[in-house]
Design a protein around this motif. Structure first.
Motif, PDB file in Angstrom:
ATOM      1  N   PHE A  95       5.734  -8.486  -2.102  1.00  0.00           N
ATOM      2  CA  PHE A  95       4.976  -8.088  -0.915  1.00  0.00           C
ATOM      3  C   PHE A  95       5.621  -6.877  -0.247  1.00  0.00           C
ATOM      4  O   PHE A  95       4.929  -6.016   0.292  1.00  0.00           O
ATOM      5  CB  PHE A  95       4.868  -9.240   0.090  1.00  0.00           C
ATOM      6  CG  PHE A  95       3.755 -10.208  -0.207  1.00  0.00           C
ATOM      7  CD1 PHE A  95       2.427  -9.858  -0.001  1.00  0.00           C
ATOM      8  CD2 PHE A  95       4.028 -11.478  -0.678  1.00  0.00           C
ATOM      9  CE1 PHE A  95       1.393 -10.745  -0.257  1.00  0.00           C
ATOM     10  CE2 PHE A  95       3.010 -12.381  -0.938  1.00  0.00           C
ATOM     11  CZ  PHE A  95       1.689 -12.017  -0.735  1.00  0.00           C
ATOM     12  N   VAL A  96       6.951  -6.802  -0.277  1.00  0.00           N
ATOM     13  CA  VAL A  96       7.650  -5.647   0.298  1.00  0.00           C
ATOM     14  C   VAL A  96       7.255  -4.371  -0.448  1.00  0.00           C
ATOM     15  O   VAL A  96       6.981  -3.337   0.171  1.00  0.00           O
ATOM     16  CB  VAL A  96       9.184  -5.853   0.281  1.00  0.00           C
ATOM     17  CG1 VAL A  96       9.920  -4.581   0.660  1.00  0.00           C
ATOM     18  CG2 VAL A  96       9.582  -7.005   1.196  1.00  0.00           C
ATOM     19  N   LEU A  97       7.211  -4.438  -1.775  1.00  0.00           N
ATOM     20  CA  LEU A  97       6.810  -3.274  -2.571  1.00  0.00           C
ATOM     21  C   LEU A  97       5.377  -2.865  -2.246  1.00  0.00           C
ATOM     22  O   LEU A  97       5.072  -1.682  -2.087  1.00  0.00           O
ATOM     23  CB  LEU A  97       6.959  -3.562  -4.069  1.00  0.00           C
ATOM     24  CG  LEU A  97       8.366  -3.897  -4.561  1.00  0.00           C
ATOM     25  CD1 LEU A  97       8.335  -4.191  -6.061  1.00  0.00           C
ATOM     26  CD2 LEU A  97       9.359  -2.801  -4.238  1.00  0.00           C
ATOM     27  N   HIS A  98       4.503  -3.855  -2.149  1.00  0.00           N
ATOM     28  CA  HIS A  98       3.102  -3.579  -1.802  1.00  0.00           C
ATOM     29  C   HIS A  98       3.019  -2.931  -0.421  1.00  0.00           C
ATOM     30  O   HIS A  98       2.275  -1.966  -0.219  1.00  0.00           O
ATOM     31  CB  HIS A  98       2.270  -4.857  -1.832  1.00  0.00           C
ATOM     32  CG  HIS A  98       0.941  -4.704  -1.177  1.00  0.00           C
ATOM     33  ND1 HIS A  98      -0.072  -3.934  -1.707  1.00  0.00           N
ATOM     34  CD2 HIS A  98       0.476  -5.169   0.002  1.00  0.00           C
ATOM     35  CE1 HIS A  98      -1.110  -3.960  -0.899  1.00  0.00           C
ATOM     36  NE2 HIS A  98      -0.807  -4.700   0.155  1.00  0.00           N
ATOM     37  N   ALA A  99       3.777  -3.463   0.542  1.00  0.00           N
ATOM     38  CA  ALA A  99       3.742  -2.922   1.903  1.00  0.00           C
ATOM     39  C   ALA A  99       4.169  -1.456   1.911  1.00  0.00           C
ATOM     40  O   ALA A  99       3.578  -0.626   2.602  1.00  0.00           O
ATOM     41  CB  ALA A  99       4.635  -3.744   2.826  1.00  0.00           C
ATOM     42  N   LEU A 100       5.186  -1.128   1.134  1.00  0.00           N
ATOM     43  CA  LEU A 100       5.645   0.268   1.068  1.00  0.00           C
ATOM     44  C   LEU A 100       4.557   1.165   0.478  1.00  0.00           C
ATOM     45  O   LEU A 100       4.235   2.216   1.047  1.00  0.00           O
ATOM     46  CB  LEU A 100       6.932   0.363   0.246  1.00  0.00           C
ATOM     47  CG  LEU A 100       7.513   1.755   0.073  1.00  0.00           C
ATOM     48  CD1 LEU A 100       7.827   2.405   1.424  1.00  0.00           C
ATOM     49  CD2 LEU A 100       8.766   1.697  -0.801  1.00  0.00           C
ATOM     50  N   ALA A 101       3.973   0.752  -0.637  1.00  0.00           N
ATOM     51  CA  ALA A 101       2.903   1.555  -1.257  1.00  0.00           C
ATOM     52  C   ALA A 101       1.717   1.711  -0.319  1.00  0.00           C
ATOM     53  O   ALA A 101       1.166   2.808  -0.166  1.00  0.00           O
ATOM     54  CB  ALA A 101       2.459   0.908  -2.570  1.00  0.00           C
ATOM     55  N   ARG A 123      -2.888   7.159  -6.576  1.00  0.00           N
ATOM     56  CA  ARG A 123      -2.405   5.949  -7.225  1.00  0.00           C
ATOM     57  C   ARG A 123      -0.883   5.912  -7.096  1.00  0.00           C
ATOM     58  O   ARG A 123      -0.246   6.960  -7.066  1.00  0.00           O
ATOM     59  CB  ARG A 123      -2.773   5.912  -8.711  1.00  0.00           C
ATOM     60  CG  ARG A 123      -4.240   5.701  -8.982  1.00  0.00           C
ATOM     61  CD  ARG A 123      -4.566   5.606 -10.474  1.00  0.00           C
ATOM     62  NE  ARG A 123      -4.385   6.903 -11.125  1.00  0.00           N
ATOM     63  CZ  ARG A 123      -3.498   7.156 -12.083  1.00  0.00           C
ATOM     64  NH1 ARG A 123      -2.687   6.219 -12.530  1.00  0.00           N
ATOM     65  NH2 ARG A 123      -3.404   8.351 -12.626  1.00  0.00           N
ATOM     66  N   SER A 124      -0.337   4.721  -7.044  1.00  0.00           N
ATOM     67  CA  SER A 124       1.120   4.625  -7.016  1.00  0.00           C
ATOM     68  C   SER A 124       1.575   3.371  -7.730  1.00  0.00           C
ATOM     69  O   SER A 124       0.837   2.390  -7.843  1.00  0.00           O
ATOM     70  CB  SER A 124       1.649   4.627  -5.576  1.00  0.00           C
ATOM     71  OG  SER A 124       1.196   3.489  -4.878  1.00  0.00           O
ATOM     72  N   THR A 125       2.793   3.430  -8.207  1.00  0.00           N
ATOM     73  CA  THR A 125       3.484   2.275  -8.769  1.00  0.00           C
ATOM     74  C   THR A 125       4.839   2.219  -8.081  1.00  0.00           C
ATOM     75  O   THR A 125       5.557   3.224  -8.029  1.00  0.00           O
ATOM     76  CB  THR A 125       3.679   2.408 -10.292  1.00  0.00           C
ATOM     77  OG1 THR A 125       2.390   2.507 -10.907  1.00  0.00           O
ATOM     78  CG2 THR A 125       4.434   1.216 -10.863  1.00  0.00           C
ATOM     79  N   VAL A 126       5.151   1.064  -7.527  1.00  0.00           N
ATOM     80  CA  VAL A 126       6.429   0.875  -6.852  1.00  0.00           C
ATOM     81  C   VAL A 126       7.191  -0.183  -7.631  1.00  0.00           C
ATOM     82  O   VAL A 126       6.662  -1.265  -7.893  1.00  0.00           O
ATOM     83  CB  VAL A 126       6.240   0.419  -5.389  1.00  0.00           C
ATOM     84  CG1 VAL A 126       7.583   0.334  -4.675  1.00  0.00           C
ATOM     85  CG2 VAL A 126       5.292   1.357  -4.651  1.00  0.00           C
TER      86      VAL A 126
END
Length: 194
Positions: A95-101, A123-126
């Motif tokens: 969820f932290v990665l999603h929040a950053l993206a 588009r992004s990938t974190v």
């Protein structure tokens, strides 16, 4: 004014799905009344079973009063089976990665709209590298959280590549989630045990 003239005016205020007139009105309002900028966001969470828990997001404080979202958002979080869970949802660290993206993307859309850049693709990938030796308490020298986070963006629009990179850099500079991740934020934990 003809119908097509009205449509053109409406289309000009909407860019990348962002209502630029409202964006600029919000900026002006906060400049005039800085206290209106104070918000408190909230997430409520309840344990379900094992590592499975459920979060809800509905209420917040903003622009001087208590408010609610137009609907309640519900999120399940869990661990995969390999980490003793049932895989009922993403892990909290995902969820932290999603929040950053999401924060970087939303900021990019707003900034591009304000600067009259039309985006055609974002588009992004974190990815985040984590060592379970820290979380499991097996090695006190290994931190519990991510050791490294990498964000890779693909951005296309009607501006040169350098301009698109500048828009993303401005989004990073203003991103609340990036700030939370990269700077220490005081966290207070209170416990009620009735």
């Amino acid at each position: 004014m003809t119908t097509t003239d009205t449509t053109a005016k409406v289309d000009d205020s909407m860019r990348n799905g962002v209502d630029t007139a409202t964006l600029f009105a919000t900026l002006d309002a906060v400049k005039q009344a800085p206290e209106a900028a104070r918000f408190q966001f909230r997430a409520h969470n309840q344990w379900v079973s094992g590592t499975h828990n459920r979060g809800t997001i509905a209420d917040y404080f903003g622009v001087g009063e208590e408010r609610t979202h137009e609907r309640t958002f519900v999120f399940d979080a869990d661990h995969p089976a390999v980490l003793v869970g049932q895989d009922n949802g993403p892990t909290p660290v995902e969820f932290v990665l999603h929040a950053l993206a999401a924060c970087l993307t939303a900021g990019l859309a707003n900034i591009a709209a304000a600067r009259k850049v039309k985006l055609t693709e974002v588009r992004s990938t974190v990815s985040g590298d984590i060592d379970l030796n820290g979380i499991l308490g097996l090695n006190p020298e290994v931190r519990n959280g991510y050791q490294q986070i990498t964000v890779r963006f693909t951005i296309k629009g009607d501006a040169p590549a350098e301009k698109l990179r500048e828009l993303l850099e401005q989004s990073r500079a203003r991103s609340a989630v990036y700030d939370v991740i990269t700077n220490q934020v005081p966290v207070t934990i209170e416990v009620d045990t009735p």
